[in-house]
Scaffold this active site. Structure first.
Site, mmCIF file in Angstrom:
data_model
loop_
_atom_site.group_PDB
_atom_site.id
_atom_site.type_symbol
_atom_site.label_atom_id
_atom_site.label_comp_id
_atom_site.label_asym_id
_atom_site.label_seq_id
_atom_site.Cartn_x
_atom_site.Cartn_y
_atom_site.Cartn_z
ATOM 1 N N HIS A 40 -8.664 7.742 2.729
ATOM 2 C CA HIS A 40 -7.992 9.023 2.852
ATOM 3 C C HIS A 40 -8.976 10.152 2.578
ATOM 4 O O HIS A 40 -9.965 9.977 1.878
ATOM 5 C CB HIS A 40 -6.773 9.118 1.930
ATOM 6 C CG HIS A 40 -7.052 8.865 0.486
ATOM 7 N ND1 HIS A 40 -7.294 7.602 -0.034
ATOM 8 C CD2 HIS A 40 -7.113 9.714 -0.570
ATOM 9 C CE1 HIS A 40 -7.485 7.681 -1.340
ATOM 10 N NE2 HIS A 40 -7.385 8.968 -1.684
ATOM 11 N N HIS B 205 -6.583 2.853 0.438
ATOM 12 C CA HIS B 205 -6.338 3.104 1.867
ATOM 13 C C HIS B 205 -7.168 4.353 2.122
ATOM 14 O O HIS B 205 -6.942 5.382 1.469
ATOM 15 C CB HIS B 205 -4.849 3.372 2.100
ATOM 16 C CG HIS B 205 -4.461 3.619 3.525
ATOM 17 N ND1 HIS B 205 -3.459 2.888 4.124
ATOM 18 C CD2 HIS B 205 -4.896 4.507 4.446
ATOM 19 C CE1 HIS B 205 -3.301 3.331 5.371
ATOM 20 N NE2 HIS B 205 -4.164 4.317 5.583
ATOM 21 N N THR C 59 -8.135 5.789 -6.223
ATOM 22 C CA THR C 59 -7.000 5.143 -6.879
ATOM 23 C C THR C 59 -6.065 4.466 -5.887
ATOM 24 O O THR C 59 -5.341 3.554 -6.264
ATOM 25 C CB THR C 59 -6.200 6.143 -7.732
ATOM 26 O OG1 THR C 59 -5.756 7.213 -6.902
ATOM 27 C CG2 THR C 59 -7.051 6.691 -8.877
ATOM 28 N N CYS D 128 0.839 -1.202 0.000
ATOM 29 C CA CYS D 128 0.000 0.000 0.000
ATOM 30 C C CYS D 128 0.878 1.257 0.000
ATOM 31 O O CYS D 128 1.716 1.436 0.889
ATOM 32 C CB CYS D 128 -0.908 -0.005 1.222
ATOM 33 S SG CYS D 128 -1.832 1.535 1.440
ATOM 34 N N ASP E 279 -0.719 16.818 -1.107
ATOM 35 C CA ASP E 279 -0.935 16.020 -2.315
ATOM 36 C C ASP E 279 0.140 16.353 -3.349
ATOM 37 O O ASP E 279 0.487 17.528 -3.517
ATOM 38 C CB ASP E 279 -2.331 16.313 -2.877
ATOM 39 C CG ASP E 279 -2.779 15.276 -3.882
ATOM 40 O OD1 ASP E 279 -2.177 15.195 -4.967
ATOM 41 O OD2 ASP E 279 -3.738 14.556 -3.592
ATOM 42 N N ASN F 12 -13.129 9.407 -1.605
ATOM 43 C CA ASN F 12 -13.683 8.585 -2.678
ATOM 44 C C ASN F 12 -13.771 7.145 -2.185
ATOM 45 O O ASN F 12 -12.906 6.680 -1.454
ATOM 46 C CB ASN F 12 -12.797 8.661 -3.920
ATOM 47 C CG ASN F 12 -12.667 10.075 -4.435
ATOM 48 O OD1 ASN F 12 -13.623 10.825 -4.469
ATOM 49 N ND2 ASN F 12 -11.462 10.454 -4.818
#
Length: 111
Positions: free
Chosen positions: A98, A96, A93, A4, A30, A85
């Protein structure tokens, strides 16, 4: 989880631009920001998405929202959006859970 991406970031195996860290969560900017301020907050415990929230791991989600509020105050965010999401069809995508925190420009509405 050994493969991951976000678990590797938490473990320090992959570098990140850290915003915050405590015993339960980690926040970092990000790498492909969608707004002038765009950071992610993730639990250190691995679970894939909001679909895997349970009685046992729900307290960490509440903690993450407290951290988001704290960071928004510290960063003087004048309004912000929090997005998570859930599943590939929703644009997830990295599997994990977030939370994207976006601010610094007009984000528009969903209607």
């Amino acid at each position: 989880m050994s493969d991951c991406l976000f678990c590797k970031i938490v473990a320090g195996e992959i570098p990140s631009n850290k915003v915050y860290e405590d015993e339960l969560c980690y926040a970092f900017y990000d790498i492909a920001p969608m707004a002038p301020t765009h950071f992610l907050v993730i639990p250190k415990e691995h679970f894939a998405s909001a679909a895997e929230v349970t009685e046992e791991n729900a307290p960490v989600i509440g903690h993450i929202y407290k951290v988001i509020a704290k960071l928004a105050r510290e960063l003087n965010l004048d309004g912000f959006r929090v997005v998570t999401n859930c599943g590939e069809i929703a644009g997830q995508t990295v599997h994990h859970i977030h939370f994207h925190v976006l601010s610094g420009k007009e984000l528009g509405s969903f209607n």
